[in-house]
Design a protein around this motif. Structure first.
Motif, PDB file in Angstrom:
ATOM      1  N   UNK A   1       0.843  -1.201   0.000  1.00 41.38           N
ATOM      2  CA  UNK A   1       0.000   0.000   0.000  1.00 41.38           C
ATOM      3  C   UNK A   1       0.875   1.248   0.000  1.00 41.38           C
ATOM      4  N   UNK A   2       0.429   2.270  -0.747  1.00 36.62           N
ATOM      5  CA  UNK A   2       1.186   3.513  -0.871  1.00 36.62           C
ATOM      6  C   UNK A   2       0.725   4.539   0.164  1.00 36.62           C
ATOM      7  N   UNK A   3       1.668   5.288   0.751  1.00 35.84           N
ATOM      8  CA  UNK A   3       1.293   6.377   1.665  1.00 35.84           C
ATOM      9  C   UNK A   3       0.863   7.602   0.850  1.00 35.84           C
ATOM     10  N   UNK A   4      -0.383   7.629   0.429  1.00 36.48           N
ATOM     11  CA  UNK A   4      -0.857   8.689  -0.450  1.00 36.48           C
ATOM     12  C   UNK A   4      -0.945  10.022   0.299  1.00 36.48           C
ATOM     13  N   UNK A   5      -0.639  11.121  -0.402  1.00 34.94           N
ATOM     14  CA  UNK A   5      -0.725  12.439   0.234  1.00 34.94           C
ATOM     15  C   UNK A   5      -2.173  12.877   0.374  1.00 34.94           C
ATOM     16  N   UNK A   6      -2.425  13.941   1.134  1.00 33.14           N
ATOM     17  CA  UNK A   6      -3.790  14.469   1.221  1.00 33.14           C
ATOM     18  C   UNK A   6      -4.300  14.894  -0.158  1.00 33.14           C
ATOM     19  N   UNK A   7      -5.601  14.847  -0.332  1.00 34.54           N
ATOM     20  CA  UNK A   7      -6.238  15.234  -1.591  1.00 34.54           C
ATOM     21  C   UNK A   7      -5.739  14.402  -2.769  1.00 34.54           C
ATOM     22  N   UNK A   8      -5.399  13.134  -2.514  1.00 38.14           N
ATOM     23  CA  UNK A   8      -4.906  12.276  -3.595  1.00 38.14           C
ATOM     24  C   UNK A   8      -5.959  12.082  -4.671  1.00 38.14           C
ATOM     25  N   UNK A   9      -7.243  12.179  -4.309  1.00 33.45           N
ATOM     26  CA  UNK A   9      -8.300  12.062  -5.303  1.00 33.45           C
ATOM     27  C   UNK A   9      -8.208  13.144  -6.363  1.00 33.45           C
ATOM     28  N   UNK A  10      -7.814  14.354  -5.964  1.00 33.15           N
ATOM     29  CA  UNK A  10      -7.640  15.449  -6.913  1.00 33.15           C
ATOM     30  C   UNK A  10      -6.474  15.167  -7.844  1.00 33.15           C
ATOM     31  N   UNK A  11      -5.401  14.598  -7.281  1.00 35.83           N
ATOM     32  CA  UNK A  11      -4.245  14.250  -8.103  1.00 35.83           C
ATOM     33  C   UNK A  11      -4.637  13.203  -9.142  1.00 35.83           C
ATOM     34  N   UNK A  12      -5.407  12.216  -8.733  1.00 40.39           N
ATOM     35  CA  UNK A  12      -5.824  11.170  -9.656  1.00 40.39           C
ATOM     36  C   UNK A  12      -6.698  11.742 -10.768  1.00 40.39           C
ATOM     37  N   UNK A  13      -7.582  12.656 -10.421  1.00 43.70           N
ATOM     38  CA  UNK A  13      -8.423  13.293 -11.426  1.00 43.70           C
ATOM     39  C   UNK A  13      -7.564  14.024 -12.444  1.00 43.70           C
TER      40      UNK A  13
END
Length: 347
Positions: free
Chosen positions: A132-144
């Motif tokens: 599992x990756x330690x995703x940063x905050x607001x990773x959903x925005x990055x993915x978008x």
């Protein structure tokens, strides 16, 4: 694009905005702690160390699913070699003529996909992780944002085995295709780049440029296309990918590279001269590229960049003591040894 957008697009914020030198210190500590090794093979059980930057010794893959050659190039490479007695080249010819502005590393593959019933929609290429990756905050925005830049990107970043992949034919920067039964005449003067491949395979004229690099040479709607952007846009549509059949007699040559990811120094170099430590790349987490079927049942090949603790390696004496020099042809200074001293892994 895959994780190149996440690494190289400035989407990962600085770890410490108030300390502008924190990133540089982290990078220096990583470089002192680890040595880069590149391995490749048909699957995870058969990975072997690659002779990085050696044009005459590409790695051969020969399985029931894929047959071809893999060449890996890293700008300023000074890591582990397959044969510790062979020092890395002072600088790969691939990066000459200012090409290092486009590529800090390159994964080049030339070969045939031998499994029947494949289409351009079946073959995926990208990053796979084992934890599992330690995703940063607001990773959903990055993915978008990443999906806006690569409409064929398939992301699974929150699972226990994350991945970021795209259809192969829509993501690689350069792609050539020809029928394996067609060959050009044998060249009298073969470029240093891809020397072995050009001599052995005799690819059709146009598949490689005059310097020996993979060229864009791909037919679209019965007409020859030499524009990689046009080909990538064409294969954004799933109907086009499903229509394109991958035959065992077809030969593909492709080159995937990044102007931002500096695997040799374990950092990301952005156009605005900001240098950040590379996320998701350390001694416990390699950077792995896999080419496999969409359902994951068949793997064609793997290229893995991994960091080996420097304490497990010993530095060999360079064959020649040449002065240190700086490379500036990529918009920022790069200081490497010429030639870099090779490393060997201790048992």
């Amino acid at each position: 694009m895959m994780l190149g957008g996440l690494f190289g697009g400035g989407l990962i914020p600085s770890q410490n905005i108030q300390d502008p030198f924190a990133s540089q210190r982290t990078i220096m500590q990583r470089n002192a702690k680890y040595v880069l090794r590149v391995r490749a093979g048909p699957d995870m059980q058969h990975l072997e160390t690659v002779d990085v930057n050696y044009e005459r010794t590409p790695m051969k893959i020969d399985t029931e699913d894929f047959k071809g050659y893999i060449t890996v190039r890293v700008f300023g490479f000074n890591g582990l070699m397959a044969d510790p007695c062979h020092p890395p080249p002072a600088q790969a010819e691939y990066f000459s003529d200012g090409f290092s502005r486009k590529a800090l590393y390159s994964i080049q593959v030339v070969g045939r996909f031998l499994r029947n019933g494949l289409t351009a929609d079946n073959i995926m290429f990208g990053n796979y992780f084992d934890q599992r990756l330690p995703l940063p905050p607001f990773s959903g925005l990055f993915e978008w944002f990443m999906k806006r830049m690569d409409r064929t990107l398939v992301l699974d970043m929150k699972s226990d085995t994350p991945s970021a992949v795209s259809p192969l034919l829509s993501t690689v920067q350069k792609l050539s295709y020809w029928n394996g039964d067609l060959h050009s005449s044998e060249r009298e003067n073969v470029p240093e780049i891809n020397n072995k491949i050009l001599r052995e395979l005799h690819p059709i004229d146009g598949a490689f440029d005059s310097a020996g690099r993979v060229a864009e040479y791909f037919p679209i709607k019965s007409s020859l296309n030499k524009d990689s952007k046009k080909r990538r846009r064409y294969f954004e549509k799933s109907s086009h990918r499903q229509h394109w059949k991958i035959k065992p007699t077809d030969m593909y040559a492709f080159d995937f590279y990044s102007p931002f990811i500096d695997v040799n120094h374990q950092c990301v170099r952005m156009p605005n001269a900001v240098v950040e430590p590379m996320p998701y790349f350390d001694g416990d987490m390699p950077l792995r590229y896999e080419c496999r079927t969409r359902d994951g049942r068949h793997t064609f090949f793997i290229v893995q960049f991994e960091l080996i603790p420097a304490s497990r390696t010993r530095q060999l004496r360079p064959h020649q003591n040449r002065p240190r020099r700086e490379y500036r042809d990529s918009g920022y200074e790069r200081e490497i040894l010429d030639p870099p001293p090779p490393y060997t892994e201790e048992g």
